[in-house]
Design a protein around this motif. Structure first.
Motif, PDB file in Angstrom:
ATOM      1  N   GLY A   1      26.889   0.991 -29.131  1.00 48.40           N
ATOM      2  CA  GLY A   1      26.821   1.740 -30.374  1.00 48.40           C
ATOM      3  C   GLY A   1      27.770   1.201 -31.425  1.00 48.40           C
ATOM      4  O   GLY A   1      28.791   0.585 -31.124  1.00 48.40           O
ATOM      5  N   THR A   2      27.428   1.454 -32.683  1.00 42.55           N
ATOM      6  CA  THR A   2      28.255   0.982 -33.795  1.00 42.55           C
ATOM      7  C   THR A   2      28.615   2.116 -34.762  1.00 42.55           C
ATOM      8  O   THR A   2      29.257   1.873 -35.782  1.00 42.55           O
ATOM      9  N   THR A   3      28.208   3.346 -34.461  1.00 42.40           N
ATOM     10  CA  THR A   3      28.447   4.452 -35.387  1.00 42.40           C
ATOM     11  C   THR A   3      29.728   5.203 -35.040  1.00 42.40           C
ATOM     12  O   THR A   3      30.184   5.198 -33.891  1.00 42.40           O
ATOM     13  N   ASN A   4      30.289   5.850 -36.041  1.00 43.78           N
ATOM     14  CA  ASN A   4      31.461   6.683 -35.814  1.00 43.78           C
ATOM     15  C   ASN A   4      31.182   7.708 -34.727  1.00 43.78           C
ATOM     16  O   ASN A   4      30.113   8.341 -34.707  1.00 43.78           O
ATOM     17  N   GLY A   5      32.161   7.863 -33.826  1.00 43.23           N
ATOM     18  CA  GLY A   5      32.035   8.864 -32.781  1.00 43.23           C
ATOM     19  C   GLY A   5      31.394   8.381 -31.499  1.00 43.23           C
ATOM     20  O   GLY A   5      31.297   9.151 -30.531  1.00 43.23           O
ATOM     21  N   THR A   6      30.950   7.112 -31.446  1.00 47.42           N
ATOM     22  CA  THR A   6      30.373   6.600 -30.200  1.00 47.42           C
ATOM     23  C   THR A   6      31.454   6.599 -29.123  1.00 47.42           C
ATOM     24  O   THR A   6      32.524   6.010 -29.310  1.00 47.42           O
ATOM     25  N   PRO A   7      31.207   7.260 -27.992  1.00 49.41           N
ATOM     26  CA  PRO A   7      32.255   7.370 -26.961  1.00 49.41           C
ATOM     27  C   PRO A   7      32.447   6.081 -26.175  1.00 49.41           C
ATOM     28  O   PRO A   7      31.563   5.222 -26.123  1.00 49.41           O
ATOM     29  N   LEU A   8      33.608   5.984 -25.533  1.00 48.14           N
ATOM     30  CA  LEU A   8      33.925   4.827 -24.704  1.00 48.14           C
ATOM     31  C   LEU A   8      33.739   5.170 -23.239  1.00 48.14           C
ATOM     32  O   LEU A   8      33.891   6.327 -22.817  1.00 48.14           O
ATOM     33  N   GLN A   9      33.429   4.124 -22.476  1.00 49.71           N
ATOM     34  CA  GLN A   9      33.158   4.294 -21.061  1.00 49.71           C
ATOM     35  C   GLN A   9      33.636   3.073 -20.296  1.00 49.71           C
ATOM     36  O   GLN A   9      34.074   2.075 -20.885  1.00 49.71           O
ATOM     37  N   LEU A  10      33.558   3.155 -18.974  1.00 52.64           N
ATOM     38  CA  LEU A  10      33.799   2.012 -18.100  1.00 52.64           C
ATOM     39  C   LEU A  10      32.446   1.428 -17.714  1.00 52.64           C
ATOM     40  O   LEU A  10      31.514   2.186 -17.409  1.00 52.64           O
ATOM     41  N   TRP A  11      32.355   0.102 -17.716  1.00 45.29           N
ATOM     42  CA  TRP A  11      31.066  -0.524 -17.403  1.00 45.29           C
ATOM     43  C   TRP A  11      31.316  -1.914 -16.829  1.00 45.29           C
ATOM     44  O   TRP A  11      32.373  -2.522 -17.057  1.00 45.29           O
ATOM     45  N   ASP A  12      30.329  -2.399 -16.068  1.00 46.54           N
ATOM     46  CA  ASP A  12      30.411  -3.775 -15.576  1.00 46.54           C
ATOM     47  C   ASP A  12      30.683  -4.730 -16.734  1.00 46.54           C
ATOM     48  O   ASP A  12      30.060  -4.622 -17.799  1.00 46.54           O
ATOM     49  N   CYS A  13      31.592  -5.682 -16.540  1.00 48.41           N
ATOM     50  CA  CYS A  13      31.871  -6.669 -17.577  1.00 48.41           C
ATOM     51  C   CYS A  13      30.657  -7.579 -17.739  1.00 48.41           C
ATOM     52  O   CYS A  13      30.149  -8.142 -16.752  1.00 48.41           O
ATOM     53  N   ASN A  14      30.165  -7.699 -18.969  1.00 49.84           N
ATOM     54  CA  ASN A  14      28.928  -8.437 -19.188  1.00 49.84           C
ATOM     55  C   ASN A  14      28.982  -9.391 -20.377  1.00 49.84           C
ATOM     56  O   ASN A  14      27.975 -10.007 -20.733  1.00 49.84           O
ATOM     57  N   GLY A  15      30.143  -9.531 -21.014  1.00 50.59           N
ATOM     58  CA  GLY A  15      30.275 -10.470 -22.122  1.00 50.59           C
ATOM     59  C   GLY A  15      29.727  -9.992 -23.441  1.00 50.59           C
ATOM     60  O   GLY A  15      29.708 -10.745 -24.414  1.00 50.59           O
ATOM     61  N   SER A  16      29.281  -8.749 -23.516  1.00 51.76           N
ATOM     62  CA  SER A  16      28.689  -8.254 -24.757  1.00 51.76           C
ATOM     63  C   SER A  16      29.763  -7.906 -25.785  1.00 51.76           C
ATOM     64  O   SER A  16      30.933  -7.709 -25.459  1.00 51.76           O
ATOM     65  N   GLY A  17      29.332  -7.803 -27.046  1.00 49.31           N
ATOM     66  CA  GLY A  17      30.240  -7.426 -28.112  1.00 49.31           C
ATOM     67  C   GLY A  17      30.777  -6.019 -27.966  1.00 49.31           C
ATOM     68  O   GLY A  17      31.821  -5.686 -28.542  1.00 49.31           O
ATOM     69  N   ALA A  18      30.096  -5.178 -27.183  1.00 48.74           N
ATOM     70  CA  ALA A  18      30.558  -3.808 -26.957  1.00 48.74           C
ATOM     71  C   ALA A  18      31.830  -3.771 -26.113  1.00 48.74           C
ATOM     72  O   ALA A  18      32.475  -2.722 -26.010  1.00 48.74           O
ATOM     73  N   GLN A  19      32.195  -4.906 -25.511  1.00 44.07           N
ATOM     74  CA  GLN A  19      33.369  -4.964 -24.640  1.00 44.07           C
ATOM     75  C   GLN A  19      34.475  -5.857 -25.202  1.00 44.07           C
ATOM     76  O   GLN A  19      35.431  -6.177 -24.501  1.00 44.07           O
ATOM     77  N   ARG A  20      34.368  -6.219 -26.474  1.00 48.01           N
ATOM     78  CA  ARG A  20      35.361  -7.091 -27.095  1.00 48.01           C
ATOM     79  C   ARG A  20      36.308  -6.268 -27.965  1.00 48.01           C
ATOM     80  O   ARG A  20      35.875  -5.417 -28.742  1.00 48.01           O
ATOM     81  N   TRP A  21      37.598  -6.582 -27.877  1.00 49.06           N
ATOM     82  CA  TRP A  21      38.614  -5.862 -28.637  1.00 49.06           C
ATOM     83  C   TRP A  21      39.648  -6.846 -29.170  1.00 49.06           C
ATOM     84  O   TRP A  21      40.133  -7.696 -28.420  1.00 49.06           O
ATOM     85  N   THR A  22      39.962  -6.747 -30.432  1.00 47.03           N
ATOM     86  CA  THR A  22      41.033  -7.558 -31.009  1.00 47.03           C
ATOM     87  C   THR A  22      42.085  -6.630 -31.602  1.00 47.03           C
ATOM     88  O   THR A  22      41.769  -5.549 -32.097  1.00 47.03           O
ATOM     89  N   THR A  23      43.333  -7.053 -31.527  1.00 49.09           N
ATOM     90  CA  THR A  23      44.414  -6.222 -32.031  1.00 49.09           C
ATOM     91  C   THR A  23      44.865  -6.680 -33.396  1.00 49.09           C
ATOM     92  O   THR A  23      44.761  -7.855 -33.744  1.00 49.09           O
ATOM     93  N   GLU A  24      45.372  -5.740 -34.161  1.00 46.25           N
ATOM     94  CA  GLU A  24      45.923  -6.030 -35.474  1.00 46.25           C
ATOM     95  C   GLU A  24      47.424  -5.758 -35.444  1.00 46.25           C
ATOM     96  O   GLU A  24      47.927  -5.100 -34.532  1.00 46.25           O
ATOM     97  N   THR A  25      48.119  -6.253 -36.436  1.00 47.46           N
ATOM     98  CA  THR A  25      49.578  -6.254 -36.382  1.00 47.46           C
ATOM     99  C   THR A  25      50.187  -4.864 -36.329  1.00 47.46           C
ATOM    100  O   THR A  25      51.325  -4.705 -35.890  1.00 47.46           O
ATOM    101  N   ASP A  26      49.449  -3.841 -36.763  1.00 50.39           N
ATOM    102  CA  ASP A  26      49.998  -2.487 -36.748  1.00 50.39           C
ATOM    103  C   ASP A  26      49.541  -1.677 -35.538  1.00 50.39           C
ATOM    104  O   ASP A  26      49.725  -0.466 -35.485  1.00 50.39           O
TER     105      ASP A  26
END
Length: 473
Positions: free
Chosen positions: A406-431
Motif C-alpha cells: 500500500g501507498t496511502t496514509n494509514g496503511t498498516p505494517l506487518q511482518l512478511w517473508d523478505c521478497n525484495g519488494s519496495g514495500a520492504q525498503r526503508w531509508t533513514t533521514e538525518t532527523d
C-alpha cells in the motif's frame, strides 16, 4: 550512485544506523551510506541491460535550485526519477553554489537515486563565462588546441587548474561513498562546444584521456566515466563514432544524446553497442521521453535522462506518466545498487520510538501478516531488528512490510517473508525519520499513541515525535 530495488535478484544497498539505544539520550538515526563503488554501478547497469531502464531528469542551472526539474517530474508522474542529473556550472554565480549542488547530490543518493554530473566547462583561458561565447561558439584555434593537449603549456595548465577546482566537491562524494556518473566533454563528435568536433588521436578523445588521467591521479576513485556523443550528421555521422572514442581503459559507459532524431535510429543504437565493447550504454540526454515501445525496441539502454525544461516543453503529462509507470522503467525506490565496503556486520538490536517504546512483532509470531506494533521494551527476539544492507529491517527471519504494498496514509505494517519488494525498503533521514521510498511515506505511530499494541503505519512526513526512530548500531 543507494538506490532501491523492486526485485530480489539485485537486492543490496545501504540503510543507516544511529547511536545505540543504550546511550543516555539516543540521537535520531544519522545519514550514513553503505559505500558503493563505480564497479558496483557498472555491474548493476550491465545486469539490467536488456530488461530494465532507469528514469532520469537533468537539473540545469541555476545551481541554487539543483532539483527543480526532478521535483517537477514527481509532481507530474507521482514518481521520483531513478537518476538525478546535476550541472557543475560555468557562470560565476553557479560556481559559487557548487556546494549546494553537492549537498543535493548527497540527498538524492540517500533517497535512492543515481547521481549524474554534467559540466559545461568554460574555455580554459577564462574563469567563468556565459554559455554563448564561452562554451558554445568559442572554438579554439588549432594552435591553441595543440597547446591544450601538450603537457606543461599555459593552456594545458589552465585546463588542469579548472579540474582542480572541482576535485574537492567530487572528493566529498567519494568520502560519502557515492559513485558519480561523470559526463565531461559531452557531445564531443560535434563542434558546437570548444572541446568538440576533433576526431582522431590528438583530437577531442585525447582531451578526455587527459581529463581522466588527471583526476585519477588526484585519487578520485568514485567516478563512473561516461563518454558521450550526439546523433549528428557531422564528422561521419554514426560511422564516425569510433574516431572520438578514447578507448576501453578510459570509458565506463558509452552514451548518446539523440537530439537530431528525437529517438535514435538503429544505426546510432548499433554504433553505440559496437564502440562500447560490452560496456553499458545510455541515453544521456533526451527531449521527448522514450515511449515503452521505443524502449522495448532498443532494450540495451540502461538509463535515459530528460533534459530540464524539455520535461514539459516536449512532453505531455500523459506521455510522461505512461513511461514513468511502465514496468520496464525503474524509478527511485525500485532498484538497488549493491554496496561493497559498507559498514560491515549489519546492526542488530531494538528500534525505539515515541514514549521510549520498542517496535515489536505481535506475540513473537512469525506468520505472514502478523501486526507490527509498539510495546514496552523487553529485549525479546520479537523486538530484535537487523538493519540489513539491502535497506530492509528484519526480525524473526522476516521483514518489516507495508501491507499489500500500500501507498496511502494509514496503511498498516506487518511482518512478511523478505521478497525484495519496495514495500520492504526503508531509508533513514538525518532527523530520525524512516521513509518507505515506494510509497513516499514514513513509519508512524498513529496519533502519537504510546499504548502497548498500537499498530504502526505509514503516513505523510511531519515533525511530530512519533515519526522519530532510533536504530541500533
Amino acid at each position: 550512485m543507494a538506490v532501491l530495488l523492486a526485485f530480489a535478484t539485485f537486492a543490496a544497498g545501504w540503510l543507516v544506523s544511529s547511536p545505540s539505544q543504550a546511550a543516555p539520550a539516543p540521537a535520531p538515526a544519522a545519514a550514513q551510506f553503505d559505500r558503493s563503488t563505480p564497479d558496483d554501478v557498472i555491474n548493476y547497469l550491465n545486469q539490467i541491460s536488456g530488461s530494465r531502464v532507469i528514469s532520469g531528469v537533468h537539473n540545469k542551472e541555476p545551481l541554487s535550485n539543483p532539483s527543480h526539474y526532478t521535483a517537477q517530474a514527481h509532481s507530474i508522474t507521482g514518481k521520483w526519477p531513478g537518476l538525478w542529473g546535476g550541472e557543475l556550472g560555468f557562470r560565476a554565480s553557479d560556481i559559487g553554489n557548487r556546494q549546494t549542488l553537492i549537498n543535493q547530490a548527497k540527498t538524492e543518493w540517500a533517497n535512492g537515486s543515481l547521481v549524474s554530473l554534467t559540466w559545461h566547462m568554460c574555455r580554459p583561458d577564462v574563469a567563468s563565462c556565459e554559455f554563448n561565447g564561452g562554451i558554445n561558439g568559442s572554438r579554439l584555434s588549432d594552435n591553441e588546441w595543440r597547446q591544450l593537449i601538450t603537457n606543461g603549456t599555459s593552456m594545458n595548465n589552465a585546463y588542469k587548474s579548472r579540474l582542480d577546482a572541482v576535485v574537492p566537491y567530487l572528493q566529498q562524494l567519494e568520502d560519502a561513498g557515492i559513485p558519480v556518473l561523470f559526463r565531461p566533454l559531452h557531445e564531443m563528435n560535434e563542434g558546437w562546444a570548444w572541446w568538440g568536433g576533433r576526431p582522431g588521436t590528438n583530437g577531442s578523445a585525447r582531451l578526455f584521456q587527459i581529463t581522466r588521467d588527471y583526476l585519477d591521479a588526484k585519487g578520485l576513485d568514485n567516478i563512473v566515466w561516461v563518454w558521450n556523443v550526439k546523433d549528428t550528421n557531422a564528422n561521419g555521422g554514426s560511422g564516425g563514432v569510433p574516431g572520438f572514442y578514447p578507448g576501453d581503459n578510459y570509458v565506463d559507459v558509452a552514451s548518446l544524446d539523440p537530439w537530431l532524431q528525437t529517438w535514435p535510429g538503429n544505426n546510432w543504437y548499433q554504433a553505440l553497442l559496437n564502440v562500447a565493447h560490452g560496456k553499458p550504454i545510455s541515453l544521456a540526454e533526451v527531449g521527448a521521453v522514450p515511449t515503452p515501445s521505443q524502449l522495448a525496441s532498443q532494450p540495451r539502454w540502461s538509463w535515459f535522462m530528460i533534459w530540464s525544461e524539455f520535461l514539459t516543453s516536449a512532453n505531455s503529462p500523459s506521455r510522461l506518466q505512461t513511461t514513468f509507470n511502465n514496468s520496464r522503467v525503474l524509478n527511485q525506490g525500485q532498484f538497488t545498487v549493491p554496496g561493497s565496503g559498507g559498514p560491515g556486520t549489519p546492526a542488530t538490536g531494538a528500534i525505539t520510538g515515541v514514549g521510549g517504546k520498542c517496535i515489536d512483532v505481535a506475540g513473537g509470531n512469525t506468520t505472514n501478516g502478523t501486526p507490527v506494533q509498539l510495546n514496552d521494551c523487553n529485549g525479546s527476539t520479537a523486538q530484535t531488528w537487523t538493519v540489513a544492507t539491502d535497506n530492509t529491517l528484519r526480525a524473526l527471519g522476516k521483514c518489516l512490510d507495508v501491507t499489500g504494498q500500500g501507498t496511502t496514509n494509514g496503511t498498516p505494517l506487518q511482518l512478511w517473508d523478505c521478497n525484495g519488494s519496495g514495500a520492504q525498503r526503508w531509508t533513514t533521514e538525518t532527523d530520525g525519520h524512516l521513509r518507505n521510498p515506494q510509497s513516499g511515506r514514513y513509519l508512524d505511530a498513529p496519533g502519537g499513541n504510546t499504548a502497548n499494541g498500537t499498530r504502526l503505519q505509514i503516513w505523510d512526513r511531519n515533525t511530530n515525535p512519533w515519526q522519530t526512530w532510533h536504530l541500533p548500531t
